[in-house]
Design an enzyme around this catalytic site. Structure first.
Site, PDB file in Angstrom:
ATOM      1  N   GLN A   7       0.802  -1.217   0.000  1.00 42.53           N
ATOM      2  CA  GLN A   7       0.000   0.000   0.000  1.00 42.53           C
ATOM      3  C   GLN A   7       0.838   1.271   0.000  1.00 42.53           C
ATOM      4  O   GLN A   7       0.295   2.359  -0.087  1.00 42.53           O
ATOM      5  CB  GLN A   7      -0.920   0.013   1.224  1.00 42.53           C
ATOM      6  CG  GLN A   7      -1.945  -1.077   1.211  1.00 42.53           C
ATOM      7  CD  GLN A   7      -2.820  -1.046   2.451  1.00 42.53           C
ATOM      8  OE1 GLN A   7      -2.881  -0.069   3.192  1.00 42.53           O
ATOM      9  NE2 GLN A   7      -3.508  -2.136   2.695  1.00 42.53           N
ATOM     10  N   HIS A  91      -1.929   0.416   5.501  1.00 42.78           N
ATOM     11  CA  HIS A  91      -2.751   1.432   6.166  1.00 42.78           C
ATOM     12  C   HIS A  91      -1.994   2.728   6.421  1.00 42.78           C
ATOM     13  O   HIS A  91      -2.047   3.286   7.510  1.00 42.78           O
ATOM     14  CB  HIS A  91      -3.340   0.906   7.475  1.00 42.78           C
ATOM     15  CG  HIS A  91      -4.403  -0.128   7.291  1.00 42.78           C
ATOM     16  ND1 HIS A  91      -5.303  -0.421   8.276  1.00 42.78           N
ATOM     17  CD2 HIS A  91      -4.716  -0.932   6.254  1.00 42.78           C
ATOM     18  CE1 HIS A  91      -6.118  -1.371   7.858  1.00 42.78           C
ATOM     19  NE2 HIS A  91      -5.768  -1.698   6.624  1.00 42.78           N
ATOM     20  N   GLU A 184     -16.837   3.386   5.470  1.00 44.53           N
ATOM     21  CA  GLU A 184     -17.628   4.472   6.052  1.00 44.53           C
ATOM     22  C   GLU A 184     -17.328   5.779   5.346  1.00 44.53           C
ATOM     23  O   GLU A 184     -16.215   6.023   4.905  1.00 44.53           O
ATOM     24  CB  GLU A 184     -17.290   4.653   7.528  1.00 44.53           C
ATOM     25  CG  GLU A 184     -17.523   3.447   8.385  1.00 44.53           C
ATOM     26  CD  GLU A 184     -16.984   3.615   9.799  1.00 44.53           C
ATOM     27  OE1 GLU A 184     -17.302   2.755  10.636  1.00 44.53           O
ATOM     28  OE2 GLU A 184     -16.262   4.606  10.077  1.00 44.53           O
TER      29      GLU A 184
END
Length: 190
Positions: A7, A91, A184
């Site tokens: 990532q 992350h 979300e």
């Protein structure tokens, strides 16, 4: 240097609100740091065996600003770093967005660690707000507290991979990625 499927790498690019006058651009990327001491690298059961435990590089996100001079960068300065640096994983969660007041919001992922997102001494798992030179705005919620970082705007986040400021209201919104679904869309408040 990111591994295939990782990532990290170049995470975001933002243009200064006064770019026409000052030519500043901002870049966010993952950087490797020298390993200072052995760190624990365990397979937390909450990840169901999906962690790559072979990667032992000490990594963290960094934001720089630089003046665009023709087709090259000049006057490059590091203005923010993700702390603490942690072993590998993902992350990073970096997005760079300017508020209506010219301050820079930085989304900082939890680096697949659960506890730092709640700690005021870490900027992992947070939305940060800094001035364009890297200093902290005086109206940030934790400025001046010896037990907290002055760049924190909000805390308790996972991995924010989208961010935008509403053009009329100035409200910051982020897209936060959930594990195996459960994403979300959140309005962020001080």
């Amino acid at each position: 240097r990111p591994k295939q499927g990782e990532q990290g790498g170049l995470l975001d690019v933002a243009i200064d609100p006064e770019f026409a006058q000052n030519h500043w651009i901002y870049l966010s990327y993952s950087e490797e740091a020298p390993q200072k001491s052995p760190q624990e690298h365990t397979d937390d059961p909450r990840f169901a065996g999906f962690l790559d435990l072979s990667d032992t590089r000490l990594m963290g996100g960094t934001v720089i600003r630089a003046r665009l001079d023709g087709n090259r960068l000049a006057d490059t300065q590091v203005i923010w770093r993700q702390e603490p640096k942690t072993i590998a994983r993902g992350h990073f969660g970096h997005r760079l967005v300017f508020g209506h007041d010219g301050t820079l919001f930085i989304t900082s992922g939890d680096r697949m660690r659960f506890d730092p997102a709640q700690r005021l001494t870490s900027n992992l798992g947070k939305v940060l707000r800094i001035n364009r030179d890297g200093t902290f705005p005086k109206d940030n919620p934790f400025v001046g507290r010896p037990d907290a970082r002055g760049d924190i705007w909000s805390l308790g986040h996972r991995n924010m991979l989208a961010a935008a400021v509403h053009p009329q209201t100035g409200q910051l919104w982020v897209g936060e990625m959930g594990p195996l679904g459960g994403d979300e869309l959140n309005p962020i408040e001080r």
